[in-house]
Design a protein around this motif. Sequence first.
Motif, PDB file in Angstrom:
ATOM      1  N   LEU A 265       0.831  -1.200   0.000  1.00  0.00           N
ATOM      2  CA  LEU A 265       0.000   0.000   0.000  1.00  0.00           C
ATOM      3  C   LEU A 265       0.868   1.254   0.000  1.00  0.00           C
ATOM      4  CD1 LEU A 265      -2.768   1.227  -0.047  1.00  0.00           C
ATOM      5  CD2 LEU A 265      -2.970   0.850   2.407  1.00  0.00           C
ATOM      6  N   VAL A 266       2.000   1.212   0.694  1.00  0.00           N
ATOM      7  CA  VAL A 266       2.930   2.348   0.657  1.00  0.00           C
ATOM      8  C   VAL A 266       3.390   2.594  -0.782  1.00  0.00           C
ATOM      9  CG1 VAL A 266       5.196   3.194   1.384  1.00  0.00           C
ATOM     10  CG2 VAL A 266       3.714   2.050   3.035  1.00  0.00           C
TER      11      VAL A 266
ATOM     12  N   CYS B  27       1.357   8.353   6.717  1.00  0.00           N
ATOM     13  CA  CYS B  27       1.285   8.138   8.171  1.00  0.00           C
ATOM     14  C   CYS B  27       2.659   8.203   8.833  1.00  0.00           C
ATOM     15  CB  CYS B  27       0.598   6.808   8.491  1.00  0.00           C
ATOM     16  SG  CYS B  27      -1.071   6.672   7.831  1.00  0.00           S
ATOM     17  N   VAL B  28       3.473   9.181   8.401  1.00  0.00           N
ATOM     18  CA  VAL B  28       4.793   9.338   9.008  1.00  0.00           C
ATOM     19  C   VAL B  28       4.852  10.562   9.926  1.00  0.00           C
ATOM     20  CG1 VAL B  28       6.074   8.099   7.221  1.00  0.00           C
ATOM     21  CG2 VAL B  28       5.601  10.544   6.921  1.00  0.00           C
ATOM     22  N   ASP B  29       3.759  11.321  10.041  1.00  0.00           N
ATOM     23  CA  ASP B  29       3.725  12.450  10.966  1.00  0.00           C
ATOM     24  C   ASP B  29       3.699  11.944  12.403  1.00  0.00           C
ATOM     25  OD1 ASP B  29       0.973  11.620  10.025  1.00  0.00           O
ATOM     26  OD2 ASP B  29       0.425  12.819  11.769  1.00  0.00           O
TER      27      ASP B  29
ATOM     28  N   ILE C 139       8.549   1.868   9.092  1.00  0.00           N
ATOM     29  CA  ILE C 139       7.606   1.917  10.221  1.00  0.00           C
ATOM     30  C   ILE C 139       6.593   0.782  10.120  1.00  0.00           C
ATOM     31  CG2 ILE C 139       5.726   3.280  11.231  1.00  0.00           C
ATOM     32  CD1 ILE C 139       7.401   5.797  10.478  1.00  0.00           C
ATOM     33  N   VAL C 140       6.054   0.556   8.920  1.00  0.00           N
ATOM     34  CA  VAL C 140       5.094  -0.531   8.725  1.00  0.00           C
ATOM     35  C   VAL C 140       5.752  -1.877   9.035  1.00  0.00           C
ATOM     36  CG1 VAL C 140       3.788  -1.802   6.972  1.00  0.00           C
ATOM     37  CG2 VAL C 140       3.628   0.676   7.085  1.00  0.00           C
TER      38      VAL C 140
ATOM     39  N   ALA D 299       6.101  -2.243  12.835  1.00  0.00           N
ATOM     40  CA  ALA D 299       4.820  -2.375  13.538  1.00  0.00           C
ATOM     41  C   ALA D 299       4.127  -3.678  13.210  1.00  0.00           C
ATOM     42  CB  ALA D 299       3.936  -1.193  13.217  1.00  0.00           C
ATOM     43  N   VAL D 300       4.024  -4.006  11.928  1.00  0.00           N
ATOM     44  CA  VAL D 300       3.319  -5.226  11.526  1.00  0.00           C
ATOM     45  C   VAL D 300       4.118  -6.449  11.928  1.00  0.00           C
ATOM     46  CG1 VAL D 300       2.484  -6.536   9.546  1.00  0.00           C
ATOM     47  CG2 VAL D 300       2.100  -4.087   9.651  1.00  0.00           C
ATOM     48  N   GLY D 301       5.443  -6.352  11.854  1.00  0.00           N
ATOM     49  CA  GLY D 301       6.270  -7.490  12.260  1.00  0.00           C
ATOM     50  C   GLY D 301       6.037  -7.862  13.704  1.00  0.00           C
TER      51      GLY D 301
END
Length: 379
Positions: free
Chosen positions: A227-228, A278-280, A370-371, A374-376
Amino acid sequence: MADVFKGLNLIETLKESMESNKLSDVKDAMEDLLISRINLAVVGDRGEEKFSFMNSLRGLGPEEEGSAPSQSPAAPEEVGGYPHPKHPDFRLWDLPPVPTTSPFEPEVYLNRYKFLRYNVVFMTFTQIIQPNSVDVFLEALSLQQRTVYFILMASVKDTDKSLEEKKKTNLEVLKSQGVKHPKVYLIRPSNLEKFDFPDLLANITNDLPEIRAHALLLALPTLTATLVTLKKEAFKALIWAAASLSGGMSAIPVPLVASMVDSSIAVRILTKAQLSLCVDDESVEQLARQRHLEPARLKELRTCVLSVEVTKVEVKRRLAAAEKDLAAVSSKLVEMALPRHARSASRSFTAMLQALNGAIDEMAADAEKIVAAAVGVGK
């Protein structure tokens, strides 16, 4: 806006619009992507799974500000509306379940709830889909509303085996009621990266007019690395449109590098990218809470200063650096990107394209890290 974008590569279509002197279409495309105007409807029983699904589509947890409550404030037969906290023109609509009474006239339901006004409709259920819901689906298809999807939502009590059995049973129900090529998407409402949501998203983006598909992608939370990547591609189409308009090819007042830059449009694009990827700070802290992580652990993964804060000073610096660097930019970039009549036009175009594409690549790289972190952990 005209349907000129449907089924075509967006940048190629924008080029055609420039060739045809349809600058208003290019401007409309740019504004549509910046605004992310889209309406999604969710049909079904009002319960925990439905509201969790609606919250996840907006990147919200159950107790966060703006989240849909487990008990709908809307009257049983009324529509509830839920705006996106960061993309105000992205709206989710909570539609009441289709009645199970007989006789039933699907067109009455469609008309009452203005079914055709929505860009996408999700027909949700947790057990077996009801015949009247299938009738509504078929009636919508007959009216050329083709972005309607059956969503089997997993509950906390479901096992993988029970979910597969439910999905198989529902596919048989759809076949028995005359649905050609039936599809049922299995969704874990609180974890959209699991099960069939990636396939659902791929089909939605294929089915929607392309400009609307891009608007949807930009407003969704960054659930997966794929999605990124899709968001990054959408932003590069947006950057092409903005650079084209800035390059002396229209009367739209976007003065850029060549005249020492009013960089407001560049700031708008990169601010949108910061929120969309979503990096803010707020998005990273929100994700950390949802995944039970320390926010500092995710924040330190960001290496692009624009991921942390988008400022006009930094944007101007990058645009000025890109202009200085133009000698190193292959003329083939302009040749490939610009319409034939405009290839000689634009240092401004090339500088903006180079500067903003580079910024998007850096911000997307931060989002991917970041994804992954987090998902890991979530897995």
